[in-house]
Enzyme design. Structure first.
Site, short mmCIF file in Angstrom:
data_model
loop_
_atom_site.label_atom_id
_atom_site.label_comp_id
_atom_site.label_asym_id
_atom_site.label_seq_id
_atom_site.Cartn_x
_atom_site.Cartn_y
_atom_site.Cartn_z
N SER A 140 -2.03 -4.01 -3.38
CA SER A 140 -2.72 -4.87 -2.41
C SER A 140 -3.27 -6.07 -3.18
O SER A 140 -3.45 -6.00 -4.41
CB SER A 140 -3.89 -4.10 -1.79
OG SER A 140 -4.74 -4.97 -1.06
N TYR A 153 -11.85 1.22 -1.83
CA TYR A 153 -10.42 0.92 -1.62
C TYR A 153 -9.92 -0.01 -2.72
O TYR A 153 -8.86 0.21 -3.31
CB TYR A 153 -10.24 0.28 -0.24
CG TYR A 153 -8.82 -0.15 0.10
CD1 TYR A 153 -7.93 0.74 0.69
CD2 TYR A 153 -8.38 -1.46 -0.14
CE1 TYR A 153 -6.63 0.35 1.02
CE2 TYR A 153 -7.10 -1.86 0.19
CZ TYR A 153 -6.23 -0.95 0.77
OH TYR A 153 -4.94 -1.35 1.10
N LYS A 157 -6.83 0.47 -5.58
CA LYS A 157 -5.70 -0.45 -5.76
C LYS A 157 -5.69 -1.05 -7.17
O LYS A 157 -4.63 -1.35 -7.72
CB LYS A 157 -5.74 -1.55 -4.68
CG LYS A 157 -5.48 -1.01 -3.28
CD LYS A 157 -4.13 -0.31 -3.14
CE LYS A 157 -3.82 0.12 -1.71
NZ LYS A 157 -2.51 0.79 -1.57
N1 LIG Z 1 -1.89 -3.30 6.36
C1 LIG Z 1 -2.40 -4.10 5.43
O1 LIG Z 1 -3.01 -5.13 5.72
C2 LIG Z 1 -2.21 -3.76 3.97
C3 LIG Z 1 -2.55 -4.72 3.02
C4 LIG Z 1 -2.39 -4.43 1.67
C5 LIG Z 1 -1.89 -3.20 1.28
N2 LIG Z 1 -1.57 -2.27 2.24
C6 LIG Z 1 -1.08 -0.99 1.77
O2 LIG Z 1 0.18 -0.74 2.37
C7 LIG Z 1 0.40 0.65 2.45
C8 LIG Z 1 0.87 1.00 3.85
O3 LIG Z 1 -0.14 0.60 4.78
P1 LIG Z 1 0.14 0.35 6.33
O4 LIG Z 1 -0.65 -0.84 6.71
O5 LIG Z 1 1.59 0.39 6.61
O6 LIG Z 1 -0.62 1.63 6.94
P2 LIG Z 1 -0.27 2.62 8.15
O7 LIG Z 1 -1.54 3.29 8.47
O8 LIG Z 1 0.48 1.91 9.22
O9 LIG Z 1 0.74 3.67 7.46
C9 LIG Z 1 0.33 4.52 6.43
C10 LIG Z 1 1.14 5.81 6.50
O10 LIG Z 1 0.72 6.67 5.42
C11 LIG Z 1 0.65 8.00 5.93
N3 LIG Z 1 -0.25 8.83 5.14
C12 LIG Z 1 -1.60 8.70 5.01
N4 LIG Z 1 -2.10 9.69 4.26
C13 LIG Z 1 -1.04 10.48 3.90
C14 LIG Z 1 -0.91 11.67 3.14
N5 LIG Z 1 -1.96 12.28 2.58
N6 LIG Z 1 0.32 12.18 2.97
C15 LIG Z 1 1.40 11.60 3.55
N7 LIG Z 1 1.33 10.48 4.29
C16 LIG Z 1 0.12 9.93 4.46
C17 LIG Z 1 0.17 7.82 7.37
O11 LIG Z 1 0.44 8.98 8.15
C18 LIG Z 1 0.94 6.60 7.81
O12 LIG Z 1 2.19 6.94 8.37
C19 LIG Z 1 -0.91 1.31 2.03
O13 LIG Z 1 -0.83 1.72 0.68
C20 LIG Z 1 -1.92 0.20 2.18
O14 LIG Z 1 -3.03 0.36 1.33
C21 LIG Z 1 -1.71 -2.52 3.57
#
Ligand SMILES: NC(=O)c1ccc[n+]([C@@H]2O[C@H](COP(=O)([O-])OP(=O)(O)OC[C@H]3O[C@@H](n4cnc5c(N)ncnc54)[C@H](O)[C@@H]3O)[C@@H](O)[C@H]2O)c1
Length: 249
Positions: A140, A153, A157
């Site tokens: 991130s 968080y 990261k």
């Molecule tokens: N959305 C944003 O703005 C953003 C920005 C920077 C980084 N990220 C990172 O991107 C990645 C994906 O995020 P997203 O926005 O697609 O989130 P999201 O919530 O849409 O998807 C996350 C997925 O991870 C799964 N998950 C959570 N805990 C779990 C576990 N213990 N075992 C197995 N699966 C598990 C959830 O069920 C879900 O399907 C994350 O690492 C997040 O930190 C997201």
């Protein structure tokens, strides 16, 4: 681009992971979808298969080592190899730092960082045996700069960032690359939850990116596929920002 390659994507039932699984499949990869959400994971795989792609769902709690071991074993037993691991799953907990419980801290660290240790550890054993492999971690911008209000968080990261660099340095001799992507705010269910499903907040946050819009899951999956492909064969230990210019300011 990924003909006959076997790719594991964690957290692939939703958001960035889901899009990444779809995009790898469209590029002819065999995709192993891992998620704790059994309904969502099964739906993603059913949709991929109905489009003629080769995919399998492995229900996985990524905070549990036995599950992570089973995930990697399932990929290798089922498809005979493992070429790419995308450590994507993550959660956000927005409780103010001074009010955060030990349980919340542990859940964040276990989901965002320990999961990457466990999956990488078991994947590396397979990759070392064939001296080939690629790991892409979803970090991130908060692994690079402190995003206000989410210290715990951000800390996870930061850990992902240094884990990625360390794996790159230690496993380059086995022809294994490790890189991460650093998204800013991406339009996914995670973002909707942290915005309280408020369209106005979403609009304000979009303005934080100089490009003036939120990122899409495709913006991130495009970067992940590049880092997983042979087009990035001299790139390891890098952090590719996918942030509409957020960290350039
Ligand atoms: N959305 C944003 O703005 C953003 C920005 C920077 C980084 N990220 C990172 O991107 C990645 C994906 O995020 P997203 O926005 O697609 O989130 P999201 O919530 O849409 O998807 C996350 C997925 O991870 C799964 N998950 C959570 N805990 C779990 C576990 N213990 N075992 C197995 N699966 C598990 C959830 O069920 C879900 O399907 C994350 O690492 C997040 O930190 C997201």
């Amino acid at each position: 681009m990924f003909e006959d390659k076997v790719v594991v994507v964690t957290g692939a039932a939703s958001g960035i992971g889901r899009q990444t699984a779809i995009d790898f499949a469209r590029q002819s990869a065999k995709v192993v979808v891992a998620d704790i959400d059994e309904k969502g994971g099964a739906e993603v795989v059913a949709a991929l298969r109905s489009d003629g792609h080769d995919a399998v769902f492995v229900p996985t709690d990524l905070t549990v080592e036995a599950d992570c071991r089973n995930l990697i074993t399932s990929a290798v037993d089922g498809y005979g190899r493992l070429d790419v691991l995308v450590n994507n799953a993550g959660i956000e907990i927005t409780t103010p730092f001074h009010e955060m419980s030990e349980l919340e801290w542990d859940r964040l660290v276990d989901t965002n960082l320990k999961s990457m240790f466990l999956c990488s550890k078991h994947a590396l054993r397979e990759m070392i045996a064939v001296t080939s492999g690629v790991i892409v971690n979803v970090c991130s911008v908060s692994g690079l700069v402190a995003w206000p209000g989410i210290a715990a968080y951000n800390a996870t990261k930061g850990g992902v960032m240094m884990l990625t660099k360390s794996l790159a340095v230690d496993y380059a001799r086995y022809n294994i690359r490790a890189n991460c992507v650093c998204p800013s705010i991406i339009d996914t269910p995670m973002t909707d939850v942290s915005n309280g499903h408020d369209a106005e907040i979403k609009e304000q946050k979009a303005k934080l990116n100089p490009i003036g819009r939120l990122g899409t899951p495709e913006d991130v999956s495009n970067a992940i596929l590049f880092l997983a492909s042979d087009k990035s064969s001299f790139i390891t230990g890098s952090a590719l920002t996918v942030d509409g210019g957020y960290t350039a300011i």
